[in-house]
Every structure is written in structure tokens, then in C-alpha cells.
Write a protein that holds these residues in place. Structure first.
Motif, PDB file in Angstrom:
ATOM      1  N   LEU A  53      -7.977   2.671  -7.850  1.00 12.07           N
ATOM      2  CA  LEU A  53      -8.511   2.361  -6.519  1.00 12.07           C
ATOM      3  C   LEU A  53      -7.974   1.026  -6.026  1.00 12.07           C
ATOM      4  CD1 LEU A  53     -10.512   3.178  -4.237  1.00 12.07           C
ATOM      5  CD2 LEU A  53     -12.247   1.815  -5.458  1.00 12.07           C
ATOM      6  N   CYS A  54      -7.515   1.016  -4.791  1.00 14.96           N
ATOM      7  CA  CYS A  54      -7.023  -0.214  -4.162  1.00 14.96           C
ATOM      8  C   CYS A  54      -8.085  -0.767  -3.222  1.00 14.96           C
ATOM      9  CB  CYS A  54      -5.732   0.085  -3.386  1.00 14.96           C
ATOM     10  SG  CYS A  54      -4.992  -1.356  -2.571  1.00 14.96           S
ATOM     11  N   ILE A  58       7.239  -3.170  -8.723  1.00 17.73           N
ATOM     12  CA  ILE A  58       7.690  -3.619  -7.401  1.00 17.73           C
ATOM     13  C   ILE A  58       9.111  -3.128  -7.142  1.00 17.73           C
ATOM     14  CG2 ILE A  58       8.250  -5.658  -6.005  1.00 17.73           C
ATOM     15  CD1 ILE A  58       5.972  -7.103  -7.512  1.00 17.73           C
ATOM     16  N   GLY A  59       9.942  -3.154  -8.185  1.00 17.07           N
ATOM     17  CA  GLY A  59      11.311  -2.684  -8.055  1.00 17.07           C
ATOM     18  C   GLY A  59      11.393  -1.223  -7.661  1.00 17.07           C
ATOM     19  N   GLU A  60      10.406  -0.431  -8.088  1.00 21.38           N
ATOM     20  CA  GLU A  60      10.375   0.983  -7.720  1.00 21.38           C
ATOM     21  C   GLU A  60      10.287   1.155  -6.210  1.00 21.38           C
ATOM     22  OE1 GLU A  60       7.333   4.780  -8.283  1.00 21.38           O
ATOM     23  OE2 GLU A  60       7.399   3.240  -9.842  1.00 21.38           O
ATOM     24  N   VAL A  61       9.475   0.323  -5.571  1.00 20.73           N
ATOM     25  CA  VAL A  61       9.357   0.378  -4.107  1.00 20.73           C
ATOM     26  C   VAL A  61      10.587  -0.240  -3.446  1.00 20.73           C
ATOM     27  CG1 VAL A  61       8.057  -0.498  -2.132  1.00 20.73           C
ATOM     28  CG2 VAL A  61       6.846   0.421  -4.119  1.00 20.73           C
ATOM     29  N   HIS A  82       0.815  -1.212   0.000  1.00 18.11           N
ATOM     30  CA  HIS A  82       0.000   0.000   0.000  1.00 18.11           C
ATOM     31  C   HIS A  82       0.853   1.269   0.000  1.00 18.11           C
ATOM     32  CE1 HIS A  82      -3.408  -2.599   0.313  1.00 18.11           C
ATOM     33  NE2 HIS A  82      -2.808  -3.223   1.310  1.00 18.11           N
ATOM     34  N   ILE A  83       2.084   1.117  -0.483  1.00 16.96           N
ATOM     35  CA  ILE A  83       2.925   2.284  -0.761  1.00 16.96           C
ATOM     36  C   ILE A  83       2.520   2.833  -2.133  1.00 16.96           C
ATOM     37  CG2 ILE A  83       5.284   3.045  -1.278  1.00 16.96           C
ATOM     38  CD1 ILE A  83       6.267   1.010   0.770  1.00 16.96           C
ATOM     39  N   GLY A 134      -3.777   4.535  -5.893  1.00 16.75           N
ATOM     40  CA  GLY A 134      -2.374   4.617  -6.267  1.00 16.75           C
ATOM     41  C   GLY A 134      -1.457   3.633  -5.569  1.00 16.75           C
ATOM     42  N   CYS A 135      -2.001   2.619  -4.896  1.00 17.50           N
ATOM     43  CA  CYS A 135      -1.161   1.649  -4.175  1.00 17.50           C
ATOM     44  C   CYS A 135      -0.457   0.702  -5.143  1.00 17.50           C
ATOM     45  CB  CYS A 135      -1.999   0.824  -3.209  1.00 17.50           C
ATOM     46  SG  CYS A 135      -2.770   1.761  -1.877  1.00 17.50           S
ATOM     47  N   LEU A 136       0.711   0.229  -4.736  1.00 12.77           N
ATOM     48  CA  LEU A 136       1.453  -0.760  -5.522  1.00 12.77           C
ATOM     49  C   LEU A 136       0.585  -1.973  -5.828  1.00 12.77           C
ATOM     50  CD1 LEU A 136       4.115  -1.934  -6.690  1.00 12.77           C
ATOM     51  CD2 LEU A 136       4.618  -2.778  -4.373  1.00 12.77           C
TER      52      LEU A 136
END
Length: 389
Positions: A246-247, A303-306, A236-237, A253-255
Motif C-alpha cells: 500500500l502506498c 528506481i532504475g526499472e522506472v 506512483h508508477i 504497488g507504487c515505486l
């Protein structure tokens, strides 16, 4: 029980490394008197925590008896409950799996239905092993949502209707007659992978990419849960690629909203592909679907961005990628590596290893067993067991 025997837990901690030792060796290691060592060994033998080794050790005189940790002294029940399926196992005190079972079991069916099934399933596995609940020292449970580890209660779990605040530990303890520890499923997977990696892996980040996304953090060989047990909830970053998507948590905007297995499956269905869930996405990748391969590679980049930020912040030595989408193979890992190595500091990635899981689908049940074993065999717990009989 004497004061000397009450220190038996520290002696057992030494013997748990798998090497048999004599009284003399234990005296040299601990600096304790022979009588004290003997009293503590007798207490451990009485509770069957240790056993005489098969062969006596001789140095030219009378052979000395060596003692070893008895990994078969007790059993552990472990369960990895996911969003839609469950894996359960019975292990010994060395995490050796003696019996296991997997079954589709939607967590959305509620705590009493799922946990009632779990109790019956544990009983069946014990029957398969020829053992009973009297042999069990504890049970470890992993749940697919936030858990307050100290109480064993789920806290506002987004995919677990009816579970919020439910006392999972107490409910199961009343029916199993043994201590029950509960944690987030990603944390127990991290424990399992750290156990499998061995002592050389001091700082590990486990990333689960399945229906949702989460991580488990091992630092200095210890699981980091945070103040309330919420550490590692990276799904949820916010990420740029998610925009205003929407998550399921209610935010945008969540991963997870763009990179979770449920989100990928929905996008593939919208493009005309047959993908019901994360496993369906993996099947499409394995069948060579260009759309699925492209989306999974992009998922790795998202995922790599986070993870690039986490690598700079936490500086892990190993990143392990697990969960259903990990079965898509190098496509996911390649996307992750591409961004992590380009956006993280060179010092942080100098010795970083990124790989798939060692234990496969067993990571959760092995980790749940580790959680129980470390609690049951802590020096304080062992001392209590030998002083209360």
C-alpha cells in the motif's frame, strides 16, 4: 515612454550573458538604429537593469562606453519547503546566494503557520543583507506535492494536510508586496541543476529520492510541467517489486511504496535498525550497515526499472539524482545504472550521463530563484517595467 524604449527587454536579454557591449556592438547584433539602441539603453539604465562597465573600450579613437547586466539591481526570495524541513535564501539576479537559512519545519503544520514563518524568516534574511522588501522583484516557492503552477495552488497533496487548494501565491503576495511563483519542489530542483549544468545540457531528468520520489523534466532547456503541472510524478508508477504494498497515495504497488525514504526507514526499523527517516537511512549506510547498504542498492534497482522506460521514452542526456537518499553515494547510483544500462536501448544510453547533484541541498533555492528571474527578466516583463516607471 517611447515605442523604441518599449523594446528594451530584448536588449537586456542580449546583455544577460555577462558580456559588456557598446552601443555599436548592440547595433550590429540587432540591426537597430543608433537612436533606438540609445533610447532602450537609457530606459534600462533608468531602471538600473544595466550599468556602465568599469572600463571604456577604445579602438584608437574616443573610448566607447560599454554596458553590462546589473545582477544586483533587484533581489529574489526563494524557498524550498520539504516534508519536514525548509531552506530559504535571498539571491541576486545572477542566482548568487546572499543569505540563507535552514530549519526543521514540518509541512503538515499547515499553510498559514508555515507561510507565516516564511514571511518572518524572509524579513530576517533581508535585514542580514541590509536590504528591504522594496528591493525584491519576486519570490519563488517549492512545495513537496502537486502544484497547479498557473494558480500557485497545491492539488490534493498527500503529505500536506490543509494545503489543498490554498492560494499560496496570493497569500504571500499580500504580505511580501511582490509577485510570487509556486511550483513542485522537484521542478525547482531540476531548474537549479539545469542552471548549474550550463547551456550544453539540453535534455535533463532530475530524480529526487527522499521521503517520496519524483522527477523534474528539462527538454530543450525548458521545464516541462505538462497540461496541469503533474508531469514527472514517477513515484506512483507501478513496479513489480512492490507487489500489493500500500502506498500513501491510496494505490498499491507504487515505486514510492518500496523505494521512498519513508518506506526504507520502516523496513530497516522492522529489521532492528534505528532509522527514523531517509536521513537515518543515509547515516546507517555511512556507518557501514550491511542491511542499509543492501536495501539502498536494491532501491536503486527499483528506481532504475522506472527510469529505463523513461530513458527509452524521453532520451535525456543527463540524469541527476538528488534528495536525501542521494547522500548515500554510489550505492544508490550503482543500482540505478545497473538496470538502466541493461534495459534501455543502446542508442538512448550511448551518451547518457548519470550523476549526483552539483548544487547539493541548494538546488531547490537556486531553482526557485531561476524561476523568478526568468519571469521577471523576460522581455515582456522588462518592457512593462520601463514603460510604467
Amino acid at each position: 515612454m517611447t515605442t523604441e524604449a518599449a523594446g528594451a527587454g530584448a536588449l537586456l536579454a542580449i546583455l544577460r550573458d555577462g558580456r559588456a557591449r557598446t552601443r555599436t556592438e548592440l547595433m550590429q547584433l540587432t540591426g537597430l538604429a543608433r537612436s533606438t539602441v540609445s533610447q532602450r539603453l537609457d530606459a534600462l539604465l533608468d531602471r538600473e537593469w544595466i550599468t556602465p562597465a568599469g572600463d571604456a573600450i577604445s579602438s584608437g579613437g574616443r573610448p566607447a562606453v560599454a554596458f553590462a547586466f546589473n545582477g544586483e539591481a533587484r533581489l529574489v526570495l526563494s524557498a524550498d519547503l520539504g516534508a519536514t524541513h525548509a531552506r530559504i535564501a535571498v539571491t541576486d539576479l545572477k542566482t548568487r546566494v546572499l543569505a540563507e537559512h535552514t530549519q526543521d519545519m514540518p509541512i503538515s503544520q499547515g499553510p498559514e503557520h508555515v507561510l507565516g514563518w516564511l514571511v518572518d524568516a524572509f524579513g530576517a534574511l533581508l535585514d542580514d543583507c541590509g536590504r528591504t522588501l522594496a528591493d525584491v522583484c519576486g519570490a519563488g516557492i517549492g512545495l513537496p506535492g502537486p502544484v497547479e503552477h498557473g494558480t500557485g495552488r497545491p492539488v490534493n497533496p498527500p503529505i500536506m494536510p490543509g494545503w489543498d487548494g490554498f492560494d499560496v501565491s496570493q497569500w504571500l503576495r499580500e504580505r511580501l508586496g511582490a509577485p510570487v511563483l509556486v511550483d513542485n519542489d522537484v521542478n525547482i530542483m531540476a531548474l537549479g541543476e539545469h542552471w548549474a549544468a550550463g547551456d550544453e545540457c539540453e535534455h535533463l531528468l532530475f530524480v529526487k529520492v527522499g521521503t517520496g520520489i519524483g522527477s523534474g523534466i528539462i527538454t530543450e532547456h525548458r521545464l516541462h510541467r505538462g497540461a496541469q503541472g503533474a508531469a514527472g510524478d514517477i513515484g506512483h508508477i507501478r513496479v513489480l517489486s512492490a507487489g500489493d504494498q500500500l502506498c500513501r497515495c491510496g494505490n498499491t504497488g507504487c515505486l514510492e511504496a518500496v523505494a521512498g525514504g519513508a518506506a526504507l526507514a520502516a523496513r530497516l526499523r522492522a529489521l532492528g535498525e534505528d532509522a527514523a527517516d531517509a536521513r537515518g537511512v543515509v547515516q546507517l549506510v555511512r556507518s557501514g550497515s550491511p542491511l542499509a547498504v543492501q536495501l539502498v542498492r536494491q532501491t536503486g534497482r527499483d528506481i532504475g526499472e522506472v527510469l529505463a522506460s523513461l530513458v527509452n521514452f524521453f532520451n535525456p542526456g543527463v540524469i541527476v539524482v538528488g534528495g536525501d537518499l542521494a547522500d548515500a553515494g554510489e550505492h544508490l547510483l550503482a543500482g540505478i545504472r545497473e538496470v538502466v544500462y541493461s534495459r534501455s536501448l543502446p542508442l538512448a544510453t550511448q551518451h547518457l550521463t548519470m550523476r549526483g547533484r552539483l548544487l547539493g541541498d541548494r538546488a531547490g533555492v537556486v531553482g526557485a530563484a531561476v524561476m523568478v528571474i526568468e519571469d521577471a527578466l523576460s522581455p515582456q516583463a522588462v518592457d512593462r517595467s520601463v514603460t510604467t516607471g
